[in-house]
Write an enzyme that holds these catalytic residues in place. Sequence first.
Site, PDB file in Angstrom:
ATOM      1  N   GLU A   1     -24.916 -24.642  95.262  1.00 45.72           N
ATOM      2  CA  GLU A   1     -24.867 -23.655  96.345  1.00 45.72           C
ATOM      3  C   GLU A   1     -23.780 -23.985  97.370  1.00 45.72           C
ATOM      4  O   GLU A   1     -23.206 -23.092  97.994  1.00 45.72           O
ATOM      5  CB  GLU A   1     -26.226 -23.586  97.053  1.00 45.72           C
ATOM      6  CG  GLU A   1     -27.368 -23.059  96.202  1.00 45.72           C
ATOM      7  CD  GLU A   1     -27.443 -21.535  96.188  1.00 45.72           C
ATOM      8  OE1 GLU A   1     -26.440 -20.878  96.540  1.00 45.72           O
ATOM      9  OE2 GLU A   1     -28.511 -21.016  95.814  1.00 45.72           O
TER      10      GLU A   1
ATOM     11  N   ASP B   1     -32.851 -33.914 104.367  1.00 45.69           N
ATOM     12  CA  ASP B   1     -32.266 -33.279 103.185  1.00 45.69           C
ATOM     13  C   ASP B   1     -30.847 -33.774 102.946  1.00 45.69           C
ATOM     14  O   ASP B   1     -30.409 -33.927 101.802  1.00 45.69           O
ATOM     15  CB  ASP B   1     -32.285 -31.757 103.361  1.00 45.69           C
ATOM     16  CG  ASP B   1     -32.407 -31.020 102.042  1.00 45.69           C
ATOM     17  OD1 ASP B   1     -32.406 -31.674 100.981  1.00 45.69           O
ATOM     18  OD2 ASP B   1     -32.505 -29.778 102.063  1.00 45.69           O
TER      19      ASP B   1
ATOM     20  N   SER C   1     -28.791 -34.201  92.833  1.00 44.89           N
ATOM     21  CA  SER C   1     -28.294 -33.105  93.664  1.00 44.89           C
ATOM     22  C   SER C   1     -27.108 -32.451  92.964  1.00 44.89           C
ATOM     23  O   SER C   1     -26.115 -33.109  92.642  1.00 44.89           O
ATOM     24  CB  SER C   1     -27.852 -33.633  95.032  1.00 44.89           C
ATOM     25  OG  SER C   1     -27.011 -32.711  95.685  1.00 44.89           O
ATOM     26  N   ARG C   2     -27.196 -31.154  92.747  1.00 45.40           N
ATOM     27  CA  ARG C   2     -26.108 -30.453  92.062  1.00 45.40           C
ATOM     28  C   ARG C   2     -24.825 -30.486  92.886  1.00 45.40           C
ATOM     29  O   ARG C   2     -23.723 -30.535  92.334  1.00 45.40           O
ATOM     30  CB  ARG C   2     -26.530 -29.015  91.774  1.00 45.40           C
ATOM     31  CG  ARG C   2     -27.697 -28.917  90.806  1.00 45.40           C
ATOM     32  CD  ARG C   2     -28.129 -27.480  90.588  1.00 45.40           C
ATOM     33  NE  ARG C   2     -29.215 -27.399  89.620  1.00 45.40           N
ATOM     34  CZ  ARG C   2     -29.702 -26.255  89.143  1.00 45.40           C
ATOM     35  NH1 ARG C   2     -29.209 -25.101  89.567  1.00 45.40           N
ATOM     36  NH2 ARG C   2     -30.680 -26.262  88.263  1.00 45.40           N
TER      37      ARG C   2
ATOM     38  N   LYS D   1     -31.139 -22.416  99.918  1.00 45.09           N
ATOM     39  CA  LYS D   1     -30.402 -22.937 101.076  1.00 45.09           C
ATOM     40  C   LYS D   1     -28.971 -22.421 101.023  1.00 45.09           C
ATOM     41  O   LYS D   1     -28.224 -22.769 100.111  1.00 45.09           O
ATOM     42  CB  LYS D   1     -30.419 -24.470 101.051  1.00 45.09           C
ATOM     43  CG  LYS D   1     -31.827 -25.054 101.016  1.00 45.09           C
ATOM     44  CD  LYS D   1     -31.841 -26.498 100.564  1.00 45.09           C
ATOM     45  CE  LYS D   1     -33.264 -27.020 100.426  1.00 45.09           C
ATOM     46  NZ  LYS D   1     -33.329 -28.394  99.896  1.00 45.09           N
TER      47      LYS D   1
ATOM     48  N   LYS E   1     -25.952 -29.137 104.659  1.00 45.73           N
ATOM     49  CA  LYS E   1     -26.078 -30.366 103.851  1.00 45.73           C
ATOM     50  C   LYS E   1     -25.545 -30.150 102.441  1.00 45.73           C
ATOM     51  O   LYS E   1     -25.055 -31.096 101.810  1.00 45.73           O
ATOM     52  CB  LYS E   1     -27.530 -30.849 103.851  1.00 45.73           C
ATOM     53  CG  LYS E   1     -28.518 -30.008 103.067  1.00 45.73           C
ATOM     54  CD  LYS E   1     -28.618 -30.398 101.605  1.00 45.73           C
ATOM     55  CE  LYS E   1     -29.461 -29.419 100.817  1.00 45.73           C
ATOM     56  NZ  LYS E   1     -29.511 -29.769  99.366  1.00 45.73           N
TER      57      LYS E   1
ATOM     58  N   LEU F   1     -25.693 -24.752  89.080  1.00 48.11           N
ATOM     59  CA  LEU F   1     -25.258 -24.003  90.252  1.00 48.11           C
ATOM     60  C   LEU F   1     -25.281 -24.892  91.486  1.00 48.11           C
ATOM     61  O   LEU F   1     -26.325 -25.414  91.863  1.00 48.11           O
ATOM     62  CB  LEU F   1     -26.172 -22.793  90.470  1.00 48.11           C
ATOM     63  CG  LEU F   1     -25.916 -21.981  91.740  1.00 48.11           C
ATOM     64  CD1 LEU F   1     -24.564 -21.287  91.651  1.00 48.11           C
ATOM     65  CD2 LEU F   1     -27.021 -20.963  91.960  1.00 48.11           C
TER      66      LEU F   1
ATOM     67  N   ARG G   1     -37.329 -12.498  85.647  1.00 46.20           N
ATOM     68  CA  ARG G   1     -36.620 -11.234  85.446  1.00 46.20           C
ATOM     69  C   ARG G   1     -36.599 -10.836  83.968  1.00 46.20           C
ATOM     70  O   ARG G   1     -36.758  -9.666  83.619  1.00 46.20           O
ATOM     71  CB  ARG G   1     -35.181 -11.360  85.969  1.00 46.20           C
ATOM     72  CG  ARG G   1     -34.346 -10.093  85.781  1.00 46.20           C
ATOM     73  CD  ARG G   1     -32.885 -10.366  86.112  1.00 46.20           C
ATOM     74  NE  ARG G   1     -32.718 -10.690  87.514  1.00 46.20           N
ATOM     75  CZ  ARG G   1     -32.502  -9.779  88.455  1.00 46.20           C
ATOM     76  NH1 ARG G   1     -32.448  -8.494  88.139  1.00 46.20           N
ATOM     77  NH2 ARG G   1     -32.341 -10.146  89.713  1.00 46.20           N
TER      78      ARG G   1
END
Length: 326
Positions: free
Chosen positions: A275, A243, A253-254, A107, A190, A273, A35
Site C-alpha cells: 500500500e 505499527d 511487511s509487504r 491503511k 508507516k 500489494l 467477490r
Amino acid sequence: MTAFHSVAVIGAGAWGTALAMVAARAGRSVTLWARNAEHATRIASTRDNPRLPGVRLAPDIVVTSELALAARADMLLIATPAQHLRGAVNMLASHIARPTPVVACAKGIEHGTHKFMTEVIAEAALHAQPAILSGPSFADDVARGLPTAVTLAAKEEELASSLVQALGSPTFRPYHSTDVRGVEIGGAAKNVLAIAAGIVVGRNLGASALAALTTRGFSELARLGRACGARPETLSGLSGLGDLLLSCSTAQSRNFALGIALGRGEAAPAGKLAEGAFTAPVLVELAAARNVDMPVSQAVAAILDNKLTIDAAIEGLLTRPFKAEE
C-alpha cells in the site's frame, strides 16, 4: 452501549479471513464475503483459504459471494485494499438502510481525492457510521490467535467502545479511540516509511542506520499528525509508533519487503500489494499542503516515481544541514 451480534467481513483475502477468525473468536455470528463466487465456494467447502495457507476457517463462519446477505450484519469490516475501499462501500450502500458501523481495515489515502478511509466511507454510504481499525498486526499472526493489540477509532466514543467489545478477545486486544485522523495518519505514513526502512536493509547500511531511519521516520509521522490535529498519545501508540516499529523490522511487511527488493536492485515481490507505493505521492502532497517537512517520505516517493536513484536519495538525506533534534 450498543451490542453488535453479527459481523460481516467484506473481502476474503488474507486480512479479511484473519478478521473473520477474530470476530468468530469473540463470539459473533460471522459472514465472510468474497467477490468471486468460485473462491467463496472453495473456501466454504474446504474451510481453507489459499491466500492464508495453513489456517483452517472456523466451522461457523458463513462464506458467501452474495453481498445482500453479508450486508445484513450489525457491523461491517471492509478488508479490501485502500484503493478499492470506495468501490466496496459503493456496492454496499444500497443494502445499508439503517445506521451501521462500517470499519475500514486498510491503511492508506485514496488517490485522486486525497481522502482518508473514513472520509471515503462517509461519502460512499449515507447510513454508514465510519470507523477505522489499525495497528501492528499481520494476518497470519491474527488468524492463528497469536496475541495482537490494535486501535479501533470512531468519532463517537460510545460507538468505538462498542466495536471494541464486539471484536475483543484474550488474543485480540483492541483499544478504542476517538482520534480517527490520528489513527489514519499513522497507518498511512508507516507504510511509506517501511519502504525506506527496507531500502536500508536491502542496501546493507547496517542496524544503526535502520534505527536512525525508523526514529527520524517517526518524527515525520508525528509532525504530519500534529499538523492534522492528531493527539500525541495516538501517534506514539499502537496505530502510530507501534505499527511503524513492526513494519520496519520484518519482511512479513509487504512495504518493508518492497524496500528490500528496491535496495537490492531486484523486482518487487510478485503478487504482494504494498500500500505504501500508492500512498507515498499522496502523503507527500498532503505534507506539502500543510507545510510539513517529510524528507524520508519525499525520497521514497521520488524513488518510486523514478525521479531519484536510491544512491542519490541516501546522499541527499545524509547531507542535509545539521540541526537540533525535534
